[in-house]
Motif scaffolding. Sequence first.
Motif, PDB file in Angstrom:
ATOM      1  N   ALA A  26       0.820  -1.213   0.000  1.00 33.34           N
ATOM      2  CA  ALA A  26       0.000   0.000   0.000  1.00 33.34           C
ATOM      3  C   ALA A  26       0.855   1.263   0.000  1.00 33.34           C
ATOM      4  O   ALA A  26       0.547   2.227  -0.708  1.00 33.34           O
ATOM      5  N   THR A  43       2.177   1.849  -3.501  1.00 27.68           N
ATOM      6  CA  THR A  43       1.123   2.299  -4.405  1.00 27.68           C
ATOM      7  C   THR A  43       0.770   3.762  -4.139  1.00 27.68           C
ATOM      8  O   THR A  43       0.640   4.554  -5.081  1.00 27.68           O
ATOM      9  N   LEU A  44       0.628   4.126  -2.867  1.00 28.29           N
ATOM     10  CA  LEU A  44       0.323   5.523  -2.536  1.00 28.29           C
ATOM     11  C   LEU A  44       1.429   6.449  -3.031  1.00 28.29           C
ATOM     12  O   LEU A  44       1.163   7.542  -3.529  1.00 28.29           O
ATOM     13  N   LEU A  72       1.319   6.999  -6.852  1.00 25.45           N
ATOM     14  CA  LEU A  72       0.210   7.841  -7.290  1.00 25.45           C
ATOM     15  C   LEU A  72       0.480   9.332  -7.094  1.00 25.45           C
ATOM     16  O   LEU A  72      -0.312  10.159  -7.528  1.00 25.45           O
ATOM     17  N   ARG A 108      -5.179   7.760  -9.805  1.00 24.53           N
ATOM     18  CA  ARG A 108      -5.712   6.645  -9.026  1.00 24.53           C
ATOM     19  C   ARG A 108      -5.703   5.402  -9.899  1.00 24.53           C
ATOM     20  O   ARG A 108      -5.496   5.465 -11.100  1.00 24.53           O
ATOM     21  N   THR A 109      -5.933   4.283  -9.261  1.00 25.26           N
ATOM     22  CA  THR A 109      -5.985   3.012  -9.969  1.00 25.26           C
ATOM     23  C   THR A 109      -7.102   2.172  -9.363  1.00 25.26           C
ATOM     24  O   THR A 109      -7.425   2.322  -8.170  1.00 25.26           O
ATOM     25  N   LEU A 162      -5.955  -1.855  -6.141  1.00 24.16           N
ATOM     26  CA  LEU A 162      -5.265  -1.379  -4.944  1.00 24.16           C
ATOM     27  C   LEU A 162      -4.951  -2.556  -4.039  1.00 24.16           C
ATOM     28  O   LEU A 162      -5.737  -3.499  -3.933  1.00 24.16           O
ATOM     29  N   LYS A 188      -5.966  -2.303   2.483  1.00 24.79           N
ATOM     30  CA  LYS A 188      -5.731  -1.055   3.226  1.00 24.79           C
ATOM     31  C   LYS A 188      -4.395  -1.133   3.940  1.00 24.79           C
ATOM     32  O   LYS A 188      -4.036  -2.171   4.483  1.00 24.79           O
TER      33      LYS A 188
END
Length: 194
Positions: free
Chosen positions: A6, A9-10, A13, A154-155, A158, A161
């Motif tokens: 996560a 990925t964050l 972005l 965004r994607t 994901l 969380k």
Amino acid sequence: MSSFNAAQTLQLLQPIKETRVLEDGKGHSHVSQQDITAHLIRVFGFGSFDTDIVKVECVFEQPRMTQDGKQTGRWDVCYRALLRLTIRDADGNEVCHYEDGSTATAQNQTRGDAHDLAYKSALSLAKKRTAINLGDQFGLSLYNKGQMTALVQRTLVLPPKPEESEKPAEDLQAGVEQQVSLGNDEIEHEEQSA
């Protein structure tokens, strides 16, 4: 199948920070090869990515000639390179890989310097081109006339969380000093008179 965590990925972005962007002599925005490598380390960690040379070849080698047909001792050389960038997770499992290539020319150099510069430049440019598949952090948006706002905001895919420990405290780009110099592989080479 492995995926990015996560926090990664964050981070991916996020738009690229202005301090990481350089401009060449023609006004084109780009990210330096050394910054791409540093950012691969920041996002994926030491040892979690590979760059493999798939193919490299000399396209041409031409001696410079005087008007009366004698060699000047200077050369023009061009190389083409195809490179593969592989990203792995913390356990060493492949997450993804990308291939891309580039050509580079070195002009009016000694023979050895021309081969060295053209070869390294082709590899550096191919590395930068493979990395843009990872998004705006690696210069994707810059291909849109130097745009620094994110193209990928965004994607739909994901990871779960993020755990509290995975959330980045701040953007990994924060604190990266303004990029001020270009490597030999990233500048337009002026032709010197023979």
